[in-house]
Design an enzyme around this catalytic site. Structure first.
Site, PDB file in Angstrom:
ATOM      1  N   CYS A  83      35.140  28.270  11.130  1.00 28.72           N
ATOM      2  CA  CYS A  83      34.836  29.425  10.284  1.00 28.72           C
ATOM      3  C   CYS A  83      35.838  29.857   9.610  1.00 28.72           C
ATOM      4  O   CYS A  83      36.887  29.741  10.213  1.00 28.72           O
ATOM      5  CB  CYS A  83      34.481  30.838  11.813  1.00 28.72           C
ATOM      6  SG  CYS A  83      34.486  31.819  10.529  1.00 28.72           S
ATOM      7  N   HIS A  91      -1.492   1.344   7.460  1.00 30.34           N
ATOM      8  CA  HIS A  91      -2.369   1.592   5.847  1.00 30.34           C
ATOM      9  C   HIS A  91      -1.657   2.982   5.783  1.00 30.34           C
ATOM     10  O   HIS A  91      -2.477   3.447   6.100  1.00 30.34           O
ATOM     11  CB  HIS A  91      -3.693   1.332   6.346  1.00 30.34           C
ATOM     12  CG  HIS A  91      -3.657   0.659   4.845  1.00 30.34           C
ATOM     13  ND1 HIS A  91      -3.425  -0.507   3.828  1.00 30.34           N
ATOM     14  CD2 HIS A  91      -5.437   0.822   4.053  1.00 30.34           C
ATOM     15  CE1 HIS A  91      -4.106  -0.012   2.949  1.00 30.34           C
ATOM     16  NE2 HIS A  91      -5.210   0.554   3.241  1.00 30.34           N
ATOM     17  N   CYS A 108      29.112  33.293  12.007  1.00 31.08           N
ATOM     18  CA  CYS A 108      30.083  32.776  13.661  1.00 31.08           C
ATOM     19  C   CYS A 108      29.688  34.026  14.863  1.00 31.08           C
ATOM     20  O   CYS A 108      29.827  35.407  14.613  1.00 31.08           O
ATOM     21  CB  CYS A 108      32.119  32.427  12.482  1.00 31.08           C
ATOM     22  SG  CYS A 108      32.359  32.972  14.041  1.00 31.08           S
ATOM     23  N   CYS A 115      37.489  33.541  10.995  1.00 24.95           N
ATOM     24  CA  CYS A 115      38.575  32.905  12.169  1.00 24.95           C
ATOM     25  C   CYS A 115      39.840  31.511  12.021  1.00 24.95           C
ATOM     26  O   CYS A 115      40.227  31.854  12.680  1.00 24.95           O
ATOM     27  CB  CYS A 115      37.788  32.410  13.474  1.00 24.95           C
ATOM     28  SG  CYS A 115      36.235  33.464  13.331  1.00 24.95           S
ATOM     29  N   CYS A 173       0.414  -1.317  -0.077  1.00 27.89           N
ATOM     30  CA  CYS A 173      -0.462  -0.114   0.241  1.00 27.89           C
ATOM     31  C   CYS A 173       1.136   1.288   0.204  1.00 27.89           C
ATOM     32  O   CYS A 173       0.765   1.995  -0.857  1.00 27.89           O
ATOM     33  CB  CYS A 173      -0.986  -0.016   0.979  1.00 27.89           C
ATOM     34  SG  CYS A 173       0.046  -0.044   3.101  1.00 27.89           S
ATOM     35  N   CYS A 181      33.350  36.163  15.520  1.00 23.59           N
ATOM     36  CA  CYS A 181      33.663  37.389  13.933  1.00 23.59           C
ATOM     37  C   CYS A 181      32.699  37.764  13.292  1.00 23.59           C
ATOM     38  O   CYS A 181      31.883  39.068  12.588  1.00 23.59           O
ATOM     39  CB  CYS A 181      34.710  36.881  13.355  1.00 23.59           C
ATOM     40  SG  CYS A 181      34.096  35.517  12.481  1.00 23.59           S
TER      41      CYS A 181
HETATM   42  C1  LIG Z   1      -9.407   0.323   2.956  1.00 22.04           C
HETATM   43  O1  LIG Z   1      -9.752  -0.245   2.955  1.00 22.04           O
HETATM   44  C2  LIG Z   1     -10.303  -1.449   3.145  1.00 22.04           C
HETATM   45  C3  LIG Z   1     -10.785  -3.407   3.338  1.00 22.04           C
HETATM   46  O2  LIG Z   1     -10.190  -3.463   1.894  1.00 22.04           O
HETATM   47  C4  LIG Z   1     -11.058  -1.231   4.421  1.00 22.04           C
HETATM   48  O3  LIG Z   1     -10.706  -1.788   6.023  1.00 22.04           O
HETATM   49  C5  LIG Z   1     -10.113  -0.153   5.037  1.00 22.04           C
HETATM   50  O4  LIG Z   1     -11.147   0.373   6.443  1.00 22.04           O
HETATM   51  C6  LIG Z   1     -10.016   0.933   4.000  1.00 22.04           C
HETATM   52  N1  LIG Z   1      -9.391   2.315   4.518  1.00 22.04           N
HETATM   53  C7  LIG Z   1      -9.297   3.358   4.260  1.00 22.04           C
HETATM   54  C8  LIG Z   1      -8.372   4.331   4.988  1.00 22.04           C
HETATM   55  O5  LIG Z   1     -10.174   3.964   3.663  1.00 22.04           O
END
Ligand SMILES: *[C@@H]1O[C@H](CO)[C@@H](O)[C@H](O)[C@H]1NC(C)=O
Ligand SMILES: *[C@@H]1O[C@H](CO)[C@@H](O)[C@H](O)[C@H]1NC(C)=O
Ligand SMILES: *[C@@H]1O[C@H](CO)[C@@H](O)[C@H](O)[C@H]1NC(C)=O
Length: 387
Positions: A262, A342, A211, A265, A62, A214
């Site tokens: 520096c 995810h 610096c 310096c 993903c 200086c």
């Molecule tokens: C993305 O899809 C999954 C199912 O495959 C689901 O469980 C999940 O909640 C979804 N996530 C979002 C952030 O929409």
């Protein structure tokens, strides 16, 4: 084997058109005009479904799908692929493999020309990215921002207009005024790294060291492909993107082990260091550092409030800059923890100007009001005047 593609590039609003919802216009009460209207609408649906194709999850991929969808909605990059313009730039010398760019372009073409709404498998593409960056072999959880860096770097290398890098004599530009020095450093960079990818994504940062002994100041100019912003005000539940930018560019003290030498310096001195943006890129990628660097052991779920339109970064420019106003067009969203999470993407379709959420193989319309959440992780902004 090379395949050739004939593609029809969808008509689109001007590059910098802000993402606003458009209304379809279906009118007419006469039967014939209704019928014609239906046909037109069908054609529109077909057209508007372009780019709205999901990507199959091949097993913990993903992170990859999320970034690919953000890039697919980067209209300049998409068109580069759809028009086969990358072909002209492919480095054909036998030492450079060009399969990553070719698979990437093929995937973009499939996403934008597929007549079916069935999710596409990025398998061939994955094979190439793992050849380029073996860390992506297998099916482990990966960081989307690291993946983006590797991918852009890989694509750039295969379409770099520079095929033989010049030997770089060490040149001293320190005698020049800062602005001039910045320009020289940028053209030196382009002598080695020059591609469509650089045209779009790379900007230049200036760091100024002063610096404390200086008072003399020295400057360094470095290209950047994205900015990794610390989350400002740890412990607060909400901060603004501008707070994070200000923290990133805040004057920092280099002392103790970090003391630089520096040049006046000729000694190691306590110095202050400050970043400004010398050159703003067309596409600005902002990465919110939600994960602690120590082995990604924790995640900050601070709500970072960012504007969708008119992110004005002029206060961070080295010199007065008029071109530093950006509009958001894509977000990579990370939900969950460091251990298991995810990634999804929300992108503003460059043809219709409407927002969609891409959750692996699922693509759903969404309202732009849902774009901001405490899970936004990588933000893609486009310069408002880059059309
Ligand atoms: C993305 O899809 C999954 C199912 O495959 C689901 O469980 C999940 O909640 C979804 N996530 C979002 C952030 O929409
Ligand atoms: C690489 O080859 C393609 C045809 O296969 C050609 O169109 C293109 O100009 C070549 N690119 C370079 C940089 O020589
Ligand atoms: C982004 O992540 C959050 C947290 O899991 C989730 O609630 C939200 O639905 C996600 N947004 C999209 C559009 O996927």
């Amino acid at each position: 084997m090379r395949q050739s593609y004939t593609v029809t590039v969808p008509e689109e609003p001007p590059a910098a058109a802000p993402c606003v919802r458009r209304r379809g216009s279906m009118s007419g009460s006469v039967l014939l005009s209704t019928f014609v209207g239906l046909l037109i609408n069908q054609a529109k649906n077909l057209k508007s479904s372009q780019g709205l194709v999901g990507l199959k999850n091949l097993g913990n991929t993903c992170f990859m799908n999320s970034i690919l969808q953000c890039l697919s909605n980067t209209h300049n990059l998409r068109d580069y692929c759809l028009h086969n313009a990358h072909r002209r730039d492919l480095n054909n010398n036998s030492r450079t493999n060009t399969a990553l760019m070719e698979e990437f372009a093929k995937l973009m073409q499939t996403l934008w020309t597929s007549s079916s709404s069935e999710a596409v498998s990025p398998y061939e593409f994955k094979t190439q990215i793992q050849r380029y960056a073996p860390r992506f072999v297998g099916y482990n959880q990966q960081d989307a921002q690291e993946f983006l860096r590797f991918l852009l770097d890989g694509l750039h290398n295969e379409v770099n207009r520079v095929t033989v890098r010049p030997r770089a004599p060490v040149e001293d530009f320190d005698y020049l005024p800062d602005e001039e020095k910045g320009r020289k450093m940028w053209s030196k960079y382009l002598e080695r790294e020059d591609s469509k990818i650089v045209d779009l994504f790379v900007g230049q940062l200036k760091s100024s060291l002063t610096c404390s002994h200086c008072g003399s100041c020295s400057t360094v100019f470095d290209p950047f492909w994205d900015l990794s912003l610390p989350i400002a005000k740890k412990g607060y539940s909400e901060v603004s993107l501008m707070d994070c930018m200000r923290l990133f560019t805040k004057e920092d003290v280099l002392d103790g082990d970090e003391k630089p030498t520096c040049y006046k310096c000729k000694a190691r001195r306590r110095c202050t260091k400050k970043f400004t943006v010398q050159k703003f890129p067309k596409i600005l990628v902002l990465h919110l550092k939600r994960f602690s660097e120590a082995r990604r052991s924790s995640k900050l779920s601070t709500f970072v409030n960012f504007p969708i339109k008119d992110l004005d970064l002029r206060e961070f420019a080295s010199e007065n800059s008029i071109n530093a106003v950006y509009n958001l067009y894509a977000v990579s969203n990370h939900s969950g923890t460091t251990m298991g999470g995810h990634y999804t993407a929300y992108c503003c379709n460059p043809s219709s100007g409407e927002w969609f959420t891409f959750n692996d193989s699922r693509v759903m319309p969404m309202s732009s009001s849902q774009v901001r959440s405490s899970d936004a992780y990588v933000l893609f902004y486009q310069l408002a005047s880059s059309s």
